[in-house]
Design a protein around this motif. Sequence first.
Motif, PDB file in Angstrom:
ATOM      1  N   VAL A   1       0.829  -1.203   0.000  1.00 41.54           N
ATOM      2  CA  VAL A   1       0.000   0.000   0.000  1.00 41.54           C
ATOM      3  C   VAL A   1       0.861   1.250   0.000  1.00 41.54           C
ATOM      4  O   VAL A   1       0.572   2.223  -0.708  1.00 41.54           O
ATOM      5  CB  VAL A   1      -0.948  -0.006   1.218  1.00 41.54           C
ATOM      6  CG1 VAL A   1      -1.788   1.252   1.257  1.00 41.54           C
ATOM      7  CG2 VAL A   1      -1.824  -1.244   1.201  1.00 41.54           C
ATOM      8  N   ALA A   2       1.940   1.256   0.801  1.00 40.64           N
ATOM      9  CA  ALA A   2       2.772   2.456   0.938  1.00 40.64           C
ATOM     10  C   ALA A   2       4.142   2.088   1.467  1.00 40.64           C
ATOM     11  O   ALA A   2       4.329   1.032   2.078  1.00 40.64           O
ATOM     12  CB  ALA A   2       2.115   3.456   1.873  1.00 40.64           C
ATOM     13  N   ILE A   3       5.112   2.982   1.231  1.00 35.79           N
ATOM     14  CA  ILE A   3       6.445   2.868   1.812  1.00 35.79           C
ATOM     15  C   ILE A   3       6.479   3.819   3.006  1.00 35.79           C
ATOM     16  O   ILE A   3       6.117   4.988   2.881  1.00 35.79           O
ATOM     17  CB  ILE A   3       7.542   3.248   0.792  1.00 35.79           C
ATOM     18  CG1 ILE A   3       7.503   2.283  -0.391  1.00 35.79           C
ATOM     19  CG2 ILE A   3       8.906   3.249   1.454  1.00 35.79           C
ATOM     20  CD1 ILE A   3       8.431   2.672  -1.530  1.00 35.79           C
ATOM     21  N   VAL A   4       6.892   3.307   4.160  1.00 36.49           N
ATOM     22  CA  VAL A   4       6.975   4.129   5.374  1.00 36.49           C
ATOM     23  C   VAL A   4       8.331   4.825   5.378  1.00 36.49           C
ATOM     24  O   VAL A   4       9.368   4.186   5.283  1.00 36.49           O
ATOM     25  CB  VAL A   4       6.815   3.260   6.636  1.00 36.49           C
ATOM     26  CG1 VAL A   4       6.928   4.116   7.877  1.00 36.49           C
ATOM     27  CG2 VAL A   4       5.501   2.505   6.607  1.00 36.49           C
ATOM     28  N   GLU A   5       8.297   6.148   5.477  1.00 36.28           N
ATOM     29  CA  GLU A   5       9.554   6.920   5.491  1.00 36.28           C
ATOM     30  C   GLU A   5       9.809   7.500   6.852  1.00 36.28           C
ATOM     31  O   GLU A   5       8.945   7.750   7.621  1.00 36.28           O
ATOM     32  CB  GLU A   5       9.504   8.039   4.463  1.00 36.28           C
ATOM     33  CG  GLU A   5       9.465   7.511   3.052  1.00 36.28           C
ATOM     34  CD  GLU A   5       9.488   8.616   2.018  1.00 36.28           C
ATOM     35  OE1 GLU A   5       9.274   9.789   2.377  1.00 36.28           O
ATOM     36  OE2 GLU A   5       9.714   8.308   0.857  1.00 36.28           O
TER      37      GLU A   5
END
Length: 94
Positions: free
Chosen positions: A90-94
């Motif tokens: 769903v997303a890349i956590v930064e």
Amino acid sequence: MLKPLGDRVVVTFEEVEEKSVGGFVLAGASYEATKTATVVSIGQGIRTLNGDLVTPSVAVGDTVLVENGAGLEVKDGDDKVAIIRESDIVAIVE
């Protein structure tokens, strides 16, 4: 080490353990829509109809959010990993 094919990604899920007020341990991701995971290995990508290679948009070591229930859980030696498709991220956590 597993080397995934195509657009597949090997991840390890973070085990989240929560306790209720009474001290009972609850299953961490049983109610969540997404899980947090770390990318261990990535495939080379997929090919378009023209034969061009589209590389994955994640890299080894990235922390990502993955749809709950996605992928196939397997054992790699003593480690428990999951093989998922890049589209399940769903997303890349930064």
